[in-house]
Structure formats: C-alpha cells, structure tokens
Scaffold this active site. Structure first.
Site, PDB file in Angstrom:
ATOM      1  N   GLY A   9       0.806  -1.230   0.000  1.00  0.00           N
ATOM      2  CA  GLY A   9       0.000   0.000   0.000  1.00  0.00           C
ATOM      3  C   GLY A   9       0.834   1.273   0.000  1.00  0.00           C
ATOM      4  O   GLY A   9       0.297   2.358   0.218  1.00  0.00           O
TER       5      GLY A   9
ATOM      6  N   GLY B 192       3.896   2.555  -2.392  1.00  0.00           N
ATOM      7  CA  GLY B 192       4.942   2.514  -3.422  1.00  0.00           C
ATOM      8  C   GLY B 192       5.427   3.925  -3.672  1.00  0.00           C
ATOM      9  O   GLY B 192       6.383   4.390  -3.052  1.00  0.00           O
TER      10      GLY B 192
ATOM     11  N   GLU C 115      12.675   3.122  -7.588  1.00  0.00           N
ATOM     12  CA  GLU C 115      13.366   4.285  -7.002  1.00  0.00           C
ATOM     13  C   GLU C 115      12.651   5.605  -7.336  1.00  0.00           C
ATOM     14  O   GLU C 115      13.282   6.640  -7.525  1.00  0.00           O
ATOM     15  CB  GLU C 115      14.850   4.305  -7.375  1.00  0.00           C
TER      16      GLU C 115
HETATM   17  N1  COS Z   1      16.576  14.527   1.493  1.00  0.00           N
HETATM   18  C1  COS Z   1      16.358  14.642   2.816  1.00  0.00           C
HETATM   19  N2  COS Z   1      15.130  14.805   3.339  1.00  0.00           N
HETATM   20  C2  COS Z   1      14.088  14.862   2.491  1.00  0.00           C
HETATM   21  C3  COS Z   1      14.238  14.769   1.109  1.00  0.00           C
HETATM   22  C4  COS Z   1      15.554  14.588   0.614  1.00  0.00           C
HETATM   23  N3  COS Z   1      15.783  14.466  -0.690  1.00  0.00           N
HETATM   24  N4  COS Z   1      13.040  14.868   0.524  1.00  0.00           N
HETATM   25  C5  COS Z   1      12.148  15.029   1.494  1.00  0.00           C
HETATM   26  N5  COS Z   1      12.778  15.030   2.695  1.00  0.00           N
HETATM   27  C6  COS Z   1      12.180  15.247   4.010  1.00  0.00           C
HETATM   28  C7  COS Z   1      11.439  16.569   4.009  1.00  0.00           C
HETATM   29  O1  COS Z   1      12.312  17.642   4.351  1.00  0.00           O
HETATM   30  C8  COS Z   1      10.381  16.331   5.036  1.00  0.00           C
HETATM   31  O2  COS Z   1      10.953  16.462   6.341  1.00  0.00           O
HETATM   32  P1  COS Z   1      10.306  17.466   7.422  1.00  0.00           P
HETATM   33  O3  COS Z   1       8.917  16.954   7.615  1.00  0.00           O
HETATM   34  O4  COS Z   1      11.203  17.307   8.592  1.00  0.00           O
HETATM   35  O5  COS Z   1      10.351  18.795   6.752  1.00  0.00           O
HETATM   36  C9  COS Z   1      10.038  14.876   4.877  1.00  0.00           C
HETATM   37  O6  COS Z   1      11.171  14.257   4.251  1.00  0.00           O
HETATM   38  C10 COS Z   1       8.807  14.658   4.031  1.00  0.00           C
HETATM   39  O7  COS Z   1       9.011  15.275   2.793  1.00  0.00           O
HETATM   40  P2  COS Z   1       7.802  15.469   1.762  1.00  0.00           P
HETATM   41  O8  COS Z   1       6.699  16.221   2.447  1.00  0.00           O
HETATM   42  O9  COS Z   1       8.359  16.036   0.516  1.00  0.00           O
HETATM   43  O10 COS Z   1       7.322  13.969   1.560  1.00  0.00           O
HETATM   44  P3  COS Z   1       6.114  13.358   0.736  1.00  0.00           P
HETATM   45  O11 COS Z   1       5.360  12.441   1.578  1.00  0.00           O
HETATM   46  O12 COS Z   1       5.370  14.444   0.019  1.00  0.00           O
HETATM   47  O13 COS Z   1       6.865  12.398  -0.322  1.00  0.00           O
HETATM   48  C11 COS Z   1       8.007  11.741  -2.330  1.00  0.00           C
HETATM   49  C12 COS Z   1       7.738  12.807  -1.218  1.00  0.00           C
HETATM   50  C13 COS Z   1       6.831  11.537  -3.267  1.00  0.00           C
HETATM   51  C14 COS Z   1       9.161  12.383  -3.065  1.00  0.00           C
HETATM   52  C15 COS Z   1       8.440  10.394  -1.699  1.00  0.00           C
HETATM   53  O14 COS Z   1       7.349   9.725  -1.137  1.00  0.00           O
HETATM   54  C16 COS Z   1       9.099   9.487  -2.710  1.00  0.00           C
HETATM   55  O15 COS Z   1      10.276   9.637  -3.030  1.00  0.00           O
HETATM   56  N6  COS Z   1       8.359   8.478  -3.239  1.00  0.00           N
HETATM   57  C17 COS Z   1       8.915   7.470  -4.090  1.00  0.00           C
HETATM   58  C18 COS Z   1       9.463   6.399  -3.235  1.00  0.00           C
HETATM   59  C19 COS Z   1      10.461   5.567  -3.936  1.00  0.00           C
HETATM   60  O16 COS Z   1      11.335   6.049  -4.631  1.00  0.00           O
HETATM   61  N7  COS Z   1      10.341   4.272  -3.731  1.00  0.00           N
HETATM   62  C20 COS Z   1      11.214   3.348  -4.314  1.00  0.00           C
HETATM   63  C21 COS Z   1      11.900   2.541  -3.257  1.00  0.00           C
HETATM   64  S1  COS Z   1      13.414   1.844  -3.768  1.00  0.00           S
HETATM   65  S2  COS Z   1      12.943   0.760  -5.291  1.00  0.00           S
END
Ligand code: COS
Length: 401
Positions: A131, A133, A363
């Site tokens: 749930g 990804g 990723e």
């Molecule tokens: N480096 C460090 N911290 C980060 C960051 C980064 N690149 N990006 C976000 N954060 C931190 C933010 O600063 C925030 O922290 P605070 O609440 O302390 O301010 C927190 O993480 C949440 O950030 P955000 O609100 O941007 O998170 P979201 O829930 O909106 O999610 C995405 C952002 C969509 C970018 C994230 O869920 C994502 O990368 N999804 C894809 C996951 C993925 O790649 N999965 C594959 C796994 S490996 S195959």
C-alpha cells in the site's frame, strides 16, 4: 576540475576497462544465474574485482563514508553496456548498504560493510509496501515498543534482492504520527526470528521479492540514524542512487544504439543498407541525440552531488526521469529498426526491452520525479516572491569527507 559536460581521459579509460572486465569476467557468471534469484558468484566477483568498494568506500568503523556519485554513475553506465545483471547486482549492494555506510553506527559498519564490500554478504533496501509505493510516507510496517526495543509486524513488497539477501535496511513506523514523521530505519539481518519472504516473478530478470514481518524483534543497536529520522535516510539515499539509475539507463541506451547502428549498416533492403534510408538515419540521429542529452543530465547531477551543491533532489529527479524515459524510447526504436529478429528470446534487444521498463518505476516512478521537480520549482518561486532563501530538503546532506 572536470566539467560535467565531458568525461576526462582517465574517466574514459576507466569506463573502457570496466566494459572489457564486464565482458570477460562478469558476463559468463551472469549467464549461470537463475532468473529472479541472487547470483552469489556474480556478487562475489564484483567484490573481488574491487568494484563494490568503489560504490561503498568503507573507511573503517568510525571513518567517513560518502560514496562518489560520479564513480557510481560511470560504473553503472559502463557495466550496463556489457552485462545488465552485473550492473544491477552492484547497484543493489550499494542501495542496500549505503544507509549503513552513511548513517550507521561504528559496530553496524564494522559488522556488515567489510562483508558487503567483499561480496560475501548481500544487502537490500526495504522501503516499498503493497500500500506504499510512490507514496512512501504511507508505509504501514509497524514497529511497536517493547521493554528493550521494538517488534516489527507487517510486510514489504517489490524488494530487490529479497528474500535472498543477508541484511535488510528496513523502514518501519515507530511513532503514531502519520506520514514521514515517525518512520525509523532499521538494520536487520535475514536470520532474525519472524522475518520471512518469497521471490516474485517479474518482467526484468533481477531478483525481487516480498518480505513478511511476524513480530520481528529489533533493539536500539539496530536503528540506523535517529529514531523518527528514517524517511530522511531513505530520501537522501535515493538522492544518490537516482542519477545512477539514469546512468544504468544511459548504458542500456548506448548498447541499443550500438546494436541498431551495426544492424543498419549490415542489413540490406530496398536496394541498399538500411542506414541509407532517411527514415532510419534520422531515427538513429534522434536516438544518439537524446542519449547524449540524458548522459549530460546524469553527469551534471552526479558532479553536483559530489561538489555538495544545492538542489540535489531536483537534479537527481531530472536525471533519472529523463534518462529512463529516453532509454525506453531508444531501446524501442532499436527494436523497430531490427524488426522481428530483435524479439527472439536471447537477442540483446529482447533482453534490454525487458530490462528497460522497470527503471521508469523503481526508485521513484517518472511521475514521482516530476512531483519532486515541481515541488522545488514552487519552493523557489515562492521564495523569490518573499525574498526568503528557498528551503532545500537535500541541503542537510553532510558534505563529503
Ligand atoms: N533529502 C532529505 N530529506 C528529504 C528529502 C531529501 N531528498 N526529501 C524530502 N525530505 C524530508 C522533508 O524535508 C520532510 O521532512 P520534514 O517533515 O522534517 O520537513 C520529509 O522528508 C517529508 O518530505 P515530503 O513532504 O516532501 O514527503 P512526501 O510524503 O510528500 O513524499 C516523495 C515525497 C513523493 C518524493 C516520496 O514519497 C518518494 O520519493 N516516493 C517514491 C518512493 C520511492 O522512490 N520508492 C522506491 C523505493 S526503492 S525501489
């Protein structure tokens, strides 16, 4: 300093050596692996050849340890041109163990990194769930408090190297807060009681599986970084690895372009070689141009990461997005130029056609990369209006030692 617009002579020489090494030493081992399972002889060879050490520069339990993004990208691009299985096996060791290298405690590093670097232990990065990804912060793996630590209950899905890995970087919810807050990273060995899993049969040949957690015990010594700081561990790891997924894609695009060029020169139709047909030559030119643009974005993102520049999350996202979409286009166009022969099992392009699809999803899917880029655009334009400096989520990244 090397500009990101071109590789220097030493880098080009290293890439050529890597390609020769991959063709000579790694491709034969890759051919002996079972699809969808970890190929231990291949992982061992990557360790023994010193390639894993370039991805995970372990400097001792207390030593520094920030990987160089450009090294990682060049390794992945070069290996991908000769042997995608070796490329992916190397990358997965890096992805699984990098959180330990960067955020791990001295004992965690001393226990696992020499083993991973030598290719004796296999690592995996366990973030995704059935749930959760793209919306990684929605993860539900529960870590409930006990007298001496936590018990983890729930599941992970689409985890590369699972269930064959020896150690897992696992992201679980230690706090009641929803979203990114309350996520903690744990380092769990595969033999922890209650930890199970099974392989998943996927389109791409690399190992992918699901994990189950049945009250798996974890102690304070298993925490990577800080309790509640796990989401940042995950995101900053992906900041490093996303451009390198782009590099993998560039490697595949280069391999497909090479095959298409060779075929267009050899194959005769309508009274001459295919390459004399404008439809084909223009297609080849477009494939080459887009591949070059993708490579430049990847090198620029890697160079910026290594220099500790701001805007890393955006640059990483752009590199991954553009390169993986480009590689899909280039491989597809190469298939089209070849015709039916490229679709036969065992043909290089049939292999690349299966390989090229998943990087547009894992990723962070293409759409997630666009979300990251747009968020940063909005932050920057909002800051321009207020006169405040823009916030940068990747800015707290510790500088390279
Ligand atoms: N480096 C460090 N911290 C980060 C960051 C980064 N690149 N990006 C976000 N954060 C931190 C933010 O600063 C925030 O922290 P605070 O609440 O302390 O301010 C927190 O993480 C949440 O950030 P955000 O609100 O941007 O998170 P979201 O829930 O909106 O999610 C995405 C952002 C969509 C970018 C994230 O869920 C994502 O990368 N999804 C894809 C996951 C993925 O790649 N999965 C594959 C796994 S490996 S195959």
């Amino acid at each position: 300093m090397t500009t990101p617009f071109t590789l220097d002579g030493e880098q080009r020489k290293w890439c050529a050596e890597l390609r020769a090494l991959a063709a000579r030493e790694l491709r034969p081992l890759a051919g002996e692996g079972a699809p969808g399972r970890v190929n231990r002889p291949l992982v061992t060879a990557l360790g023994e050849l010193g390639l894993t050490a370039r991805v995970l520069p372990y400097g001792g339990p207390e030593g520094g340890g920030s990987a160089r993004a450009m090294d990682l990208c060049l390794l992945r691009e070069a290996l991908a041109q000769e042997c995608t299985e070796a490329e992916t096996a190397l990358a997965l060791q890096g992805l699984g163990a990098y959180p330990v290298l960067r955020y791990g405690t001295g004992p965690q590093r001393a226990r696992w990194l020499p083993e991973v670097v030598a290719g004796r232990a296999v690592a995996a990065f366990a973030l995704s769930e059935p749930g959760a990804g793209s919306d990684a912060a929605a993860l539900e793996l529960r870590a409930e408090r006990t007298a001496d630590g936590w018990r983890l209950t729930g599941e992970k899905c689409w985890i590369s190297n699972a269930p064959d890995a020896d150690l897992y970087t696992v992201f679980a919810r230690t706090g009641p807060a929803p979203g990114a807050t309350g996520v903690t990273a744990f380092l769990l060995p595969a033999d922890r009681p209650g930890l199970g899993g099974h392989p998943l049969e996927m389109l791409a040949p690399h190992p992918v599986g699901a994990l189950t957690f049945d009250a798996v015990p974890a102690g304070p010594d298993d925490v990577i970084g800080e309790v509640g700081g796990g989401f940042r561990v995950a995101m900053s790891t992906l900041d490093l690895f996303r451009p390198s997924v782009g590099a993998f894609a560039v490697g595949m695009a280069r391999a497909a372009l090479g095959a298409a060029l060779a075929h267009a020169g050899e194959r005769h139709a309508f009274g001459g070689p295919l390459k004399n047909l404008q439809a084909v030559s223009h297609q080849l030119a477009e494939m080459a141009t887009r591949t070059e643009a993708a490579a430049l974005l990847v090198y620029a993102a890697a160079a910026a990461y290594d220099a500790g520049e701001p805007g890393i999350a955006r640059r990483s996202a752009m590199a991954k997005l553009f390169a993986t979409e480009t590689a899909q286009y280039v491989v597809d166009a190469a298939v089209q130029i070849h015709g039916a022969r490229a679709l036969r099992h065992g043909h290089l392009l049939e292999h690349l056609y299966r390989e090229v699809r998943a990087p547009r999803i894992y990723e962070g899917a293409t759409e997630v990369q666009r979300t990251i880029i747009a968020k940063e655009l909005y932050r920057a334009s909002g800051a321009a209006r207020t006169g405040e400096p823009p916030t940068d989520p990747s800015a707290t990244r510790s500088p390279r030692p």
